[in-house]
Design a protein around this motif. Structure first.
Motif, PDB file in Angstrom:
ATOM      1  N   LEU A 298       0.676  -1.150   0.129  1.00  0.00           N
ATOM      2  CA  LEU A 298      -0.030   0.028   0.012  1.00  0.00           C
ATOM      3  C   LEU A 298       0.822   1.302   0.095  1.00  0.00           C
ATOM      4  CD1 LEU A 298      -2.787  -0.952   2.365  1.00  0.00           C
ATOM      5  CD2 LEU A 298      -3.109  -0.154  -0.023  1.00  0.00           C
ATOM      6  N   LEU A 299       2.039   1.254   0.791  1.00  0.00           N
ATOM      7  CA  LEU A 299       2.645   2.519   0.954  1.00  0.00           C
ATOM      8  C   LEU A 299       4.221   2.568   0.265  1.00  0.00           C
ATOM      9  CD1 LEU A 299       1.995   3.059   4.798  1.00  0.00           C
ATOM     10  CD2 LEU A 299       0.681   4.218   3.059  1.00  0.00           C
ATOM     11  N   PHE A 300       4.646   1.407   0.012  1.00  0.00           N
ATOM     12  CA  PHE A 300       6.072   1.642  -0.214  1.00  0.00           C
ATOM     13  C   PHE A 300       6.385   1.515  -1.763  1.00  0.00           C
ATOM     14  CE2 PHE A 300      10.220  -0.524  -1.118  1.00  0.00           C
ATOM     15  CZ  PHE A 300      11.001   0.249  -0.751  1.00  0.00           C
ATOM     16  N   ARG A 301       7.063   2.419  -2.557  1.00  0.00           N
ATOM     17  CA  ARG A 301       7.245   2.229  -3.969  1.00  0.00           C
ATOM     18  C   ARG A 301       8.656   2.275  -4.185  1.00  0.00           C
ATOM     19  NH1 ARG A 301       2.794   1.166  -3.248  1.00  0.00           N
ATOM     20  NH2 ARG A 301       1.095   1.850  -4.183  1.00  0.00           N
ATOM     21  N   THR A 302       8.904   1.329  -5.166  1.00  0.00           N
ATOM     22  CA  THR A 302      10.227   1.134  -5.756  1.00  0.00           C
ATOM     23  C   THR A 302      10.315   1.010  -7.425  1.00  0.00           C
ATOM     24  OG1 THR A 302      12.558   0.066  -5.554  1.00  0.00           O
ATOM     25  CG2 THR A 302      10.535  -1.026  -5.019  1.00  0.00           C
ATOM     26  N   ASP A 303      11.278   1.068  -7.898  1.00  0.00           N
ATOM     27  CA  ASP A 303      11.376   0.946  -9.471  1.00  0.00           C
ATOM     28  C   ASP A 303      12.159  -0.418  -9.305  1.00  0.00           C
ATOM     29  OD1 ASP A 303      13.573   2.103  -8.669  1.00  0.00           O
ATOM     30  OD2 ASP A 303      13.798   3.302 -10.593  1.00  0.00           O
ATOM     31  N   LEU A 304      12.618  -0.934  -8.423  1.00  0.00           N
ATOM     32  CA  LEU A 304      13.334  -2.253  -8.475  1.00  0.00           C
ATOM     33  C   LEU A 304      12.708  -3.253  -7.656  1.00  0.00           C
ATOM     34  CD1 LEU A 304      17.021  -0.612  -8.013  1.00  0.00           C
ATOM     35  CD2 LEU A 304      15.798  -1.265 -10.241  1.00  0.00           C
ATOM     36  N   ALA A 305      12.629  -4.492  -8.307  1.00  0.00           N
ATOM     37  CA  ALA A 305      12.069  -5.666  -7.502  1.00  0.00           C
ATOM     38  C   ALA A 305      12.956  -6.179  -6.400  1.00  0.00           C
ATOM     39  CB  ALA A 305      11.638  -6.567  -8.357  1.00  0.00           C
ATOM     40  N   VAL A 306      14.302  -5.944  -6.392  1.00  0.00           N
ATOM     41  CA  VAL A 306      15.398  -6.349  -5.558  1.00  0.00           C
ATOM     42  C   VAL A 306      15.051  -5.494  -4.393  1.00  0.00           C
ATOM     43  CG1 VAL A 306      17.000  -4.843  -6.476  1.00  0.00           C
ATOM     44  CG2 VAL A 306      17.507  -6.997  -5.101  1.00  0.00           C
ATOM     45  N   ILE A 307      14.779  -4.283  -4.569  1.00  0.00           N
ATOM     46  CA  ILE A 307      14.383  -3.268  -3.273  1.00  0.00           C
ATOM     47  C   ILE A 307      13.217  -3.716  -2.546  1.00  0.00           C
ATOM     48  CG2 ILE A 307      14.155  -0.993  -2.631  1.00  0.00           C
ATOM     49  CD1 ILE A 307      16.888  -1.286  -3.465  1.00  0.00           C
ATOM     50  N   ALA A 308      12.283  -4.203  -3.392  1.00  0.00           N
ATOM     51  CA  ALA A 308      11.127  -4.620  -2.739  1.00  0.00           C
ATOM     52  C   ALA A 308      11.079  -5.812  -1.899  1.00  0.00           C
ATOM     53  CB  ALA A 308       9.725  -4.789  -3.768  1.00  0.00           C
ATOM     54  N   ALA A 309      12.026  -6.683  -2.429  1.00  0.00           N
ATOM     55  CA  ALA A 309      12.264  -8.016  -1.735  1.00  0.00           C
ATOM     56  C   ALA A 309      13.150  -7.551  -0.456  1.00  0.00           C
ATOM     57  CB  ALA A 309      13.158  -8.985  -2.698  1.00  0.00           C
ATOM     58  N   LEU A 310      14.063  -6.556  -0.691  1.00  0.00           N
ATOM     59  CA  LEU A 310      14.772  -6.244   0.517  1.00  0.00           C
ATOM     60  C   LEU A 310      14.127  -5.568   1.512  1.00  0.00           C
ATOM     61  CD1 LEU A 310      17.685  -6.018   1.804  1.00  0.00           C
ATOM     62  CD2 LEU A 310      17.731  -3.926   0.592  1.00  0.00           C
ATOM     63  N   ALA A 311      12.872  -4.850   1.310  1.00  0.00           N
ATOM     64  CA  ALA A 311      12.114  -4.267   2.341  1.00  0.00           C
ATOM     65  C   ALA A 311      11.130  -5.351   3.046  1.00  0.00           C
ATOM     66  CB  ALA A 311      10.836  -3.441   1.587  1.00  0.00           C
ATOM     67  N   ALA A 312      10.780  -6.210   2.335  1.00  0.00           N
ATOM     68  CA  ALA A 312      10.272  -7.602   2.900  1.00  0.00           C
ATOM     69  C   ALA A 312      11.096  -8.082   3.968  1.00  0.00           C
ATOM     70  CB  ALA A 312       9.606  -8.582   2.018  1.00  0.00           C
ATOM     71  N   LEU A 313      12.333  -8.557   3.612  1.00  0.00           N
ATOM     72  CA  LEU A 313      13.604  -9.201   4.188  1.00  0.00           C
ATOM     73  C   LEU A 313      13.865  -8.441   5.666  1.00  0.00           C
ATOM     74  CD1 LEU A 313      15.960 -11.068   4.779  1.00  0.00           C
ATOM     75  CD2 LEU A 313      17.240  -9.582   3.315  1.00  0.00           C
ATOM     76  N   ILE A 314      13.919  -7.056   5.325  1.00  0.00           N
ATOM     77  CA  ILE A 314      14.182  -6.099   6.683  1.00  0.00           C
ATOM     78  C   ILE A 314      12.989  -6.290   7.598  1.00  0.00           C
ATOM     79  CG2 ILE A 314      14.705  -3.638   7.461  1.00  0.00           C
ATOM     80  CD1 ILE A 314      16.059  -3.285   4.942  1.00  0.00           C
ATOM     81  N   ALA A 315      11.878  -5.997   7.059  1.00  0.00           N
ATOM     82  CA  ALA A 315      10.777  -6.037   7.836  1.00  0.00           C
ATOM     83  C   ALA A 315      10.400  -7.328   8.619  1.00  0.00           C
ATOM     84  CB  ALA A 315       9.566  -5.862   7.195  1.00  0.00           C
ATOM     85  N   ILE A 316      10.497  -8.387   8.170  1.00  0.00           N
ATOM     86  CA  ILE A 316      10.290  -9.657   8.936  1.00  0.00           C
ATOM     87  C   ILE A 316      11.401 -10.023   9.811  1.00  0.00           C
ATOM     88  CG2 ILE A 316       9.743 -12.176   8.603  1.00  0.00           C
ATOM     89  CD1 ILE A 316       7.435 -10.096   7.757  1.00  0.00           C
TER      90      ILE A 316
END
Length: 278
Positions: A75-93
């Motif tokens: 809902l809130l996070f945006r990035t133009d790179l899928a690897v950054i999206a995956a990194l967000a989930a990694l950091i979060a969990i």
């Protein structure tokens, strides 16, 4: 365990509401959600939760928490790179398992991931203006969020934050001689309401007592106001929450109470990292 017993867990309601908001955003508001980013967030969150469950020796894998975090990030996070999206989930969990005090994880997972990556990369940002400010949309989001809070019995955190933040906004408008329509417009913001109903209200990262939660909501509201309207930096609430989160153990020490537990399908054995499943 029958279906009614399962549905006592408020996370099912939270997932349903967040999924509805994502669907509404894509269909009605044309959110710029990339499919590859959404898939990267969900799959990484589930994988990290599974790995953490095994490493911590928890009795079973629980997908509800990573799904909630994934939907919040979508809902809130945006990035133009899928690897950054995956990194967000990694950091979060991973933060739930690694950053803990007295059995509680300190930071809201999605909040920590968003702030960390915005600070570290030019490829990460918050899409806060996508919601618009129509009163009807804000009201719908608020009602759906309040349903979740009622199930989780943490309504005072959100009500306190929105109340204190509104008082500061209206006080600023009166001090400056601005029309009161300005703070009303500022409060009719979908991103603010998602933050209030689904991030600051996280029962696993808020203080254990009602007094502590009201104090905490006032603290976050004050920091958010200072960041946004004194320092003139955007995303005040998001930055305020990650700033105030380390104070929760101190508040819990001053105001002693029982830690929150989600409804269980089974009784888990005592474990120093048991709360990481939430």
């Amino acid at each position: 365990m029958d279906i009614r017993a399962r549905l006592q867990d408020p996370r099912y309601y939270q997932i349903a509401v967040l999924a509805s908001l994502v669907t509404y955003g894509i269909v009605a508001l044309d959110f710029g959600i990339r499919l590859e980013n959404a898939l990267a967030i969900v799959s990484t969150a589930l994988l990290v939760q599974f790995a953490g469950t095994r490493a911590a020796g928890l009795p079973r894998f629980d997908p509800l928490s990573p799904l909630i975090t994934s939907l919040s990030l979508t809902l809130l996070f945006r990035t133009d790179l899928a690897v950054i999206a995956a990194l967000a989930a990694l950091i979060a969990i991973a933060s739930k398992f690694l950053v803990r005090v007295r059995g509680k994880h300190i930071f809201n997972p999605a909040n920590l991931a968003i702030v960390t990556l915005m600070a570290a990369s030019d490829h990460a940002w918050i899409s806060s203006g996508q919601w618009g400010s129509a009163a009807t949309s804000a009201f719908a989001i608020a009602c759906l969020g309040f349903l979740v809070l009622t199930r989780a019995r943490r309504a005072e955190t959100t009500v306190g934050f929105l109340g204190f933040f509104a008082l500061l906004l209206f006080g600023r408008a009166l001090w400056l001689g601005d029309p009161l329509a300005i703070p009303v417009h500022q409060l009719q913001n979908g991103a603010l309401l998602v933050f209030a109903f689904f991030m600051i209200s996280d029962p696993k990262t808020t203080p254990d007592t009602r007094t502590g939660r009201i104090l905490y909501s006032a603290l976050v509201a004050g920091i958010a106001f200072a960041i946004q309207y004194i320092l003139y930096q955007p995303h005040g609430p998001i930055l305020a929450l990650v700033t105030a989160a380390p104070l929760v153990p101190a508040i819990d020490y001053l105001f002693r109470g029982a830690s929150y537990h989600w409804a269980r399908l089974e009784t888990a054995p005592a474990n120093k990292i048991e709360g990481a499943r939430s």
